[in-house]
Design an enzyme around this catalytic site. Structure first.
Site, PDB file in Angstrom:
ATOM      1  N   SER A 140     -52.035  21.366 -27.430  1.00 23.53           N
ATOM      2  CA  SER A 140     -53.022  21.932 -26.518  1.00 23.53           C
ATOM      3  C   SER A 140     -53.087  23.427 -26.829  1.00 23.53           C
ATOM      4  O   SER A 140     -52.167  23.978 -27.449  1.00 23.53           O
ATOM      5  CB  SER A 140     -52.538  21.720 -25.078  1.00 23.53           C
ATOM      6  OG  SER A 140     -53.245  22.551 -24.175  1.00 23.53           O
ATOM      7  N   TYR A 153     -45.953  21.023 -18.575  1.00 21.90           N
ATOM      8  CA  TYR A 153     -46.985  20.780 -19.596  1.00 21.90           C
ATOM      9  C   TYR A 153     -46.896  21.848 -20.684  1.00 21.90           C
ATOM     10  O   TYR A 153     -46.874  21.538 -21.883  1.00 21.90           O
ATOM     11  CB  TYR A 153     -48.367  20.803 -18.921  1.00 21.90           C
ATOM     12  CG  TYR A 153     -49.519  20.377 -19.807  1.00 21.90           C
ATOM     13  CD1 TYR A 153     -49.817  19.029 -19.985  1.00 21.90           C
ATOM     14  CD2 TYR A 153     -50.321  21.313 -20.446  1.00 21.90           C
ATOM     15  CE1 TYR A 153     -50.886  18.633 -20.782  1.00 21.90           C
ATOM     16  CE2 TYR A 153     -51.399  20.930 -21.232  1.00 21.90           C
ATOM     17  CZ  TYR A 153     -51.674  19.586 -21.396  1.00 21.90           C
ATOM     18  OH  TYR A 153     -52.727  19.190 -22.184  1.00 21.90           O
TER      19      TYR A 153
HETATM   20  P1  NAD Z   1     -56.994  10.898 -20.391  1.00 17.44           P
HETATM   21  O1  NAD Z   1     -56.392  10.882 -19.032  1.00 17.44           O
HETATM   22  O2  NAD Z   1     -58.456  10.695 -20.547  1.00 17.44           O
HETATM   23  O3  NAD Z   1     -56.240   9.856 -21.335  1.00 17.44           O
HETATM   24  C1  NAD Z   1     -54.855   9.769 -21.380  1.00 17.44           C
HETATM   25  C2  NAD Z   1     -54.458   8.350 -21.758  1.00 17.44           C
HETATM   26  O4  NAD Z   1     -53.021   8.324 -21.874  1.00 17.44           O
HETATM   27  C3  NAD Z   1     -54.843   7.316 -20.699  1.00 17.44           C
HETATM   28  O5  NAD Z   1     -55.491   6.218 -21.307  1.00 17.44           O
HETATM   29  C4  NAD Z   1     -53.496   6.904 -20.098  1.00 17.44           C
HETATM   30  O6  NAD Z   1     -53.466   5.541 -19.655  1.00 17.44           O
HETATM   31  C5  NAD Z   1     -52.560   7.124 -21.282  1.00 17.44           C
HETATM   32  N1  NAD Z   1     -51.169   7.279 -20.884  1.00 17.44           N
HETATM   33  C6  NAD Z   1     -50.671   8.001 -19.844  1.00 17.44           C
HETATM   34  N2  NAD Z   1     -49.336   7.856 -19.790  1.00 17.44           N
HETATM   35  C7  NAD Z   1     -48.977   7.042 -20.811  1.00 17.44           C
HETATM   36  C8  NAD Z   1     -47.747   6.520 -21.278  1.00 17.44           C
HETATM   37  N3  NAD Z   1     -46.587   6.807 -20.665  1.00 17.44           N
HETATM   38  N4  NAD Z   1     -47.737   5.715 -22.366  1.00 17.44           N
HETATM   39  C9  NAD Z   1     -48.915   5.414 -22.978  1.00 17.44           C
HETATM   40  N5  NAD Z   1     -50.114   5.838 -22.578  1.00 17.44           N
HETATM   41  C10 NAD Z   1     -50.143   6.664 -21.512  1.00 17.44           C
HETATM   42  O7  NAD Z   1     -56.532  12.315 -21.001  1.00 17.44           O
HETATM   43  P2  NAD Z   1     -57.061  13.183 -22.251  1.00 17.44           P
HETATM   44  O8  NAD Z   1     -57.669  14.408 -21.695  1.00 17.44           O
HETATM   45  O9  NAD Z   1     -57.808  12.354 -23.210  1.00 17.44           O
HETATM   46  O10 NAD Z   1     -55.662  13.649 -22.878  1.00 17.44           O
HETATM   47  C11 NAD Z   1     -55.131  13.111 -24.079  1.00 17.44           C
HETATM   48  C12 NAD Z   1     -54.169  14.114 -24.679  1.00 17.44           C
HETATM   49  O11 NAD Z   1     -54.871  15.321 -24.978  1.00 17.44           O
HETATM   50  C13 NAD Z   1     -53.008  14.523 -23.747  1.00 17.44           C
HETATM   51  O12 NAD Z   1     -51.826  14.647 -24.510  1.00 17.44           O
HETATM   52  C14 NAD Z   1     -53.449  15.874 -23.222  1.00 17.44           C
HETATM   53  O13 NAD Z   1     -52.361  16.667 -22.846  1.00 17.44           O
HETATM   54  C15 NAD Z   1     -54.159  16.416 -24.448  1.00 17.44           C
HETATM   55  N6  NAD Z   1     -55.076  17.519 -24.157  1.00 17.44           N
HETATM   56  C16 NAD Z   1     -56.159  17.315 -23.342  1.00 17.44           C
HETATM   57  C17 NAD Z   1     -57.023  18.366 -23.097  1.00 17.44           C
HETATM   58  C18 NAD Z   1     -58.222  18.217 -22.228  1.00 17.44           C
HETATM   59  O14 NAD Z   1     -58.819  19.244 -21.896  1.00 17.44           O
HETATM   60  N7  NAD Z   1     -58.637  17.013 -21.855  1.00 17.44           N
HETATM   61  C19 NAD Z   1     -56.768  19.630 -23.669  1.00 17.44           C
HETATM   62  C20 NAD Z   1     -55.655  19.790 -24.480  1.00 17.44           C
HETATM   63  C21 NAD Z   1     -54.815  18.717 -24.721  1.00 17.44           C
END
Ligand code: NAD
Length: 258
Positions: A140, A153
């Site tokens: 991130s 986080y």
């Molecule tokens: P999201 O909530 O849309 O998707 C996350 C997915 O992870 C979900 O399908 C959930 O069921 C799954 N999940 C949660 N816990 C789990 C576990 N223990 N085992 C397996 N699967 C699990 O979130 P997103 O925004 O797509 O985030 C995905 C990644 O991107 C994360 O690591 C997040 O930290 C990172 N990220 C997101 C953003 C953002 O702005 N959305 C920015 C930087 C980093």
């Protein structure tokens, strides 16, 4: 570089958001995609939508036996993994002084244990298969900067940089590369949920959270998109040598520049 035909790609957390967009990009590039998610039904539905031999499996990335058994099943049914995207994640917004130890440990378990367990399982298959591989950890902008109310986080996302660098060093002789993608804010369920939470903690409106917190330091006040991250993941998966390893790529509209 964007031809992934013949490759097996496992993406965790691929039933939603960023993981799902990457799974779609990999499937479009010809890879056989494994959608691994704790949400089992959604993982299967996503894999069905991808078609072409895609496979949905239930996997809690924080559970060692889930991860090891999931990878073993993938190897039996599809073959050894060539590309791992360790992407599953959650967010918990809380001032540090109010954060429970249980929530701290849950965050580190999903983000750090999950990255370790899936990287280890993938490396074992990649080394045995002898055909190299690409390991991508979803960091991130918070791998490089800190924000209030996100202690576990920010700690975990910083930690992924260290893990990727070790995987890059130990993986090099096996042609295994490891890199971290560091997105800015992308409008996924993870982010939609935290807008009202941050508004409450900060005592400001949701529009102010978006403008003054999430996008304040970007160069153009724009969200990063799913496509931006999927394109980056495609580039890293298909890159052909160890020249690009142990790095983190910030895809954040200039929120942080390194
Ligand atoms: P999201 O909530 O849309 O998707 C996350 C997915 O992870 C979900 O399908 C959930 O069921 C799954 N999940 C949660 N816990 C789990 C576990 N223990 N085992 C397996 N699967 C699990 O979130 P997103 O925004 O797509 O985030 C995905 C990644 O991107 C994360 O690591 C997040 O930290 C990172 N990220 C997101 C953003 C953002 O702005 N959305 C920015 C930087 C980093």
């Amino acid at each position: 570089m964007h031809d992934l035909r013949g490759k097996i790609a496992l993406v965790t957390g691929a039933a939603s958001g960023i993981g799902r967009a990457i799974a779609e990009a990999y499937a479009n590039a010809g890879a056989t995609v494994v959608v691994a998610d704790i949400a089992a039904d959604k993982a299967r539905d996503t894999a069905n939508a991808l078609g072409d031999g895609a496979m949905g499996i239930a996997m809690d990335v924080a559970d060692e036996s889930h991860v090891d058994e999931g990878f073993a099943r993938v190897e039996r049914e599809r073959g050894p993994v060539d590309i791992l995207v360790s992407n599953a994640g959650i967010q918990i917004i809380s001032p540090l002084v109010d954060l429970s130890f249980a929530d701290w440990k849950r965050m580190l378990a999903i983000h750090m244990d999950g990255a370790f367990l899936t990287s280890r399982a993938a490396m074992r298959q990649m080394i045995a298969a002898g055909r190299g591989g690409s390991i991508i950890l979803m960091g991130s902008a918070h791998s490089h900067v800190a924000s209030k109310f996100k202690a576990p986080y920010v700690a975990a996302k910083h930690g992924l940089l260290g893990l990727a660098r070790v995987v890059a060093k130990e993986g090099a002789e096996h042609r295994i590369r490891a890199n971290v993608i560091c997105p800015g804010f992308v409008r996924t369920p993870l982010v939609e949920k935290q807008i009202p939470e941050q508004a409450r903690e900060l005592g400001i409106s949701e529009a102010e959270v978006v403008r003054d917190v999430m996008l304040r330091d970007t160069v153009d006040a724009e969200f990063t998109t799913l496509q931006d991250i999927a394109d980056t993941a495609l580039f890293l998966a298909g890159f052909g040598s160890n020249a690009l390893t142990g790095q983190s790529l910030l895809v954040s509209h200039g929120w942080h520049m390194q």
